[in-house]
Design a protein around this motif. Structure first.
Motif, short mmCIF file in Angstrom:
data_model
loop_
_atom_site.label_atom_id
_atom_site.label_comp_id
_atom_site.label_asym_id
_atom_site.label_seq_id
_atom_site.Cartn_x
_atom_site.Cartn_y
_atom_site.Cartn_z
N LEU A 85 0.73 -1.26 0.01
CA LEU A 85 0.04 0.10 0.16
C LEU A 85 0.96 1.43 0.01
N SER A 86 2.16 1.14 0.52
CA SER A 86 2.77 2.39 0.84
C SER A 86 4.25 2.04 0.92
N TYR B 250 3.31 -1.38 12.09
CA TYR B 250 3.46 -0.04 11.54
C TYR B 250 1.93 0.17 10.87
N ASP B 251 1.37 1.51 10.89
CA ASP B 251 0.08 1.69 10.59
C ASP B 251 -0.32 2.76 10.00
N ARG B 252 0.52 3.36 9.08
CA ARG B 252 0.28 4.68 8.41
C ARG B 252 0.86 4.84 7.18
N LYS B 253 0.10 5.27 6.24
CA LYS B 253 0.47 5.53 4.88
C LYS B 253 1.46 6.62 4.56
N ASP B 254 1.41 7.81 4.97
CA ASP B 254 1.97 8.86 4.60
C ASP B 254 3.50 9.12 5.28
N THR B 255 3.46 8.24 6.51
CA THR B 255 4.69 8.47 7.49
C THR B 255 4.59 7.46 8.11
N TYR B 256 5.56 7.12 9.19
CA TYR B 256 5.47 6.02 10.28
C TYR B 256 4.82 6.37 11.62
N ASP C 55 -7.17 -3.41 -1.69
CA ASP C 55 -7.65 -4.54 -2.61
C ASP C 55 -6.41 -4.91 -3.50
N GLY C 56 -5.31 -4.15 -3.33
CA GLY C 56 -4.04 -4.53 -4.01
C GLY C 56 -3.95 -3.88 -5.40
N THR C 57 -4.84 -2.92 -5.96
CA THR C 57 -4.88 -2.21 -7.17
C THR C 57 -4.13 -0.92 -7.03
N GLU C 58 -3.71 -0.44 -7.88
CA GLU C 58 -2.68 0.69 -7.97
C GLU C 58 -3.79 2.15 -7.52
N LYS C 59 -5.15 1.94 -8.22
CA LYS C 59 -6.10 2.88 -7.96
C LYS C 59 -6.95 2.78 -6.57
N ASP C 60 -6.54 1.86 -5.78
CA ASP C 60 -7.17 1.68 -4.33
C ASP C 60 -6.26 2.34 -3.50
N LYS C 61 -5.16 2.68 -3.72
CA LYS C 61 -4.10 3.23 -3.12
C LYS C 61 -4.70 4.59 -2.17
N ALA C 62 -5.34 5.38 -2.93
CA ALA C 62 -5.71 6.73 -2.11
C ALA C 62 -6.74 6.37 -1.18
N ASN C 63 -7.69 5.49 -1.57
CA ASN C 63 -8.86 5.24 -0.57
C ASN C 63 -8.60 4.42 0.83
#
Lengths: 184, 184, 184
Positions: A68-69, A103-109, C48-56
């Motif tokens: 995811l990140s 770890y549980d955040r997308k945009d930082t740690y 869901d593993g897709t690129e477009k789902d990363k934002a949500n």
């Protein structure tokens, strides 16, 4: 007689209301007045997978980071980490911290911890159970001490984390300021 | 009058100091005096991956052991285990234990548990939430009961584990001595 | 004199027994009288593993479901989920829920949660730490609030879950009715 009665009435009135006041006061905790406080250092040496790291490593990756990140979101680490009273990794540990973080955040740690401090020294025998969010970008962050056993029977309180140092992904040290407000 | 006043003074003095003493006493827990106690057996039958084990299995490996040691360090198991009042796996369960444990030591076996005892019988409805270290090499070890719901509303206490038996890696039974010190 | 003494004796007798009664009353919680209550919505959008789902996406699978059943037994999800005061996913979050859940039943869906509500708004700063079983087949189910920090210093209480909606495996929304019985 009248004088005594009047004084007595006041005292008796005071006594009538005092029990509930006392009970309230007795059960109210003040952040600046813990009944027990310990400043401890926590050392986490994550296993890097190599043979030569086996002696030093104190924790392992149980679940890998997701895609995811690039902030390790979903990576889960199980640890059995030495706790020392100074910041030296090789100082004699006064306790072990056994538990896990992820770890549980997308945009930082940021991370989330649940663990037990296991004391087995001449000074303390018993455990403290701790859980909460480690908001790593904050200078200090508070977790909950949710229970205790042995010398810390039925304890509750706050564990304040402060990042003391880190070296890449494989070593970090936290200062844990443990403040108990329920001591029995 | 003087006699009464003197006696009265003593009683009033006693009353003045008594509220705080009483409040302290009321909030102080004594290890040997739980307000509720239950001795229960916990059965964990780990899924071995075979078709024929599906009916009996009560837990699954969610994360495999690491290569750090041969003591399952990092292995994480999710369980939904029957709780019985005697040591028979097939006795009618009085509760379910839903939660997880993982192994967390290099040189021997220790584990860490967090789980909920879910009661849904004529005797008890509600849950107890428990967490702590299972220091498997100790004869008995104490975990914390950190909360409760339903019949166990707001409960706190101690859960003492004792290994009752184990058969290889795929079955073990714990005696859980649950002692509550806060009952409402 | 005699009259006063008799009345006085009664009052003094009442005072002698009152402190412990008051202390007991003061420490007893009543389910219908929380000292603080918040109704919040929790939104979990599993990656869901897709690129477009990363934002949500707000959560990721850290451990996959086992082969024991087709009910996700053993699947473990790490989340950092928005908390809103209404049921809209895109409403401004009043808190984040950081933690994890896993599924833990063979014949239907149930889960187990441990997480921290992290408040960082003008209204509340601090955290609540929560754990317990999410018996998804029940209309409502109670988890324990086992600790708090900041504005929720040393809090305890009950978090009642209610499934508000779900869309397949990748989105669900819970109504969380947070009732605190210890507020300081």
């Amino acid at each position: 007689m009248t004088t005594f009665s009047q004084k007595s009435s006041f005292i008796i009135w005071a006594l009538i209301i005092s029990p509930s006041v006392s009970a309230t006061r007795a059960s109210k905790f003040q952040a600046e007045k813990p009944c027990k406080r310990m400043v401890l250092y926590y050392h986490d040496k994550l296993f890097d997978g190599t043979e030569k790291d086996k002696a030093n490593a104190t924790s392992v990756t149980a679940a890998n980071a997701s895609k995811l990140s690039d902030t390790n979101f979903g990576m889960l680490v199980v640890f059995n980490d030495p706790i020392t009273i100074d910041d030296k990794f090789h100082s004699p540990p006064v306790a072990r911290a056994q538990g896990f973080y992820f770890y549980d955040r997308k945009d930082t740690y940021t991370a989330w911890f649940a663990y037990t401090l296991v004391f087995n020294s001449s000074e303390h025998k018993g455990t403290l159970n701790i859980m909460g969010a480690d908001l790593m970008t904050e200078k200090t962050r508070d977790l909950s001490v949710v229970g205790g056993t042995g010398d810390f029977f039925m304890a509750r309180g706050i564990a304040t984390f402060q990042t003391d140092t880190f070296q890449g992904s494989y070593y970090f040290r936290l200062k844990m300021d443990i403040k108990l407000y329920e001591c029995y």
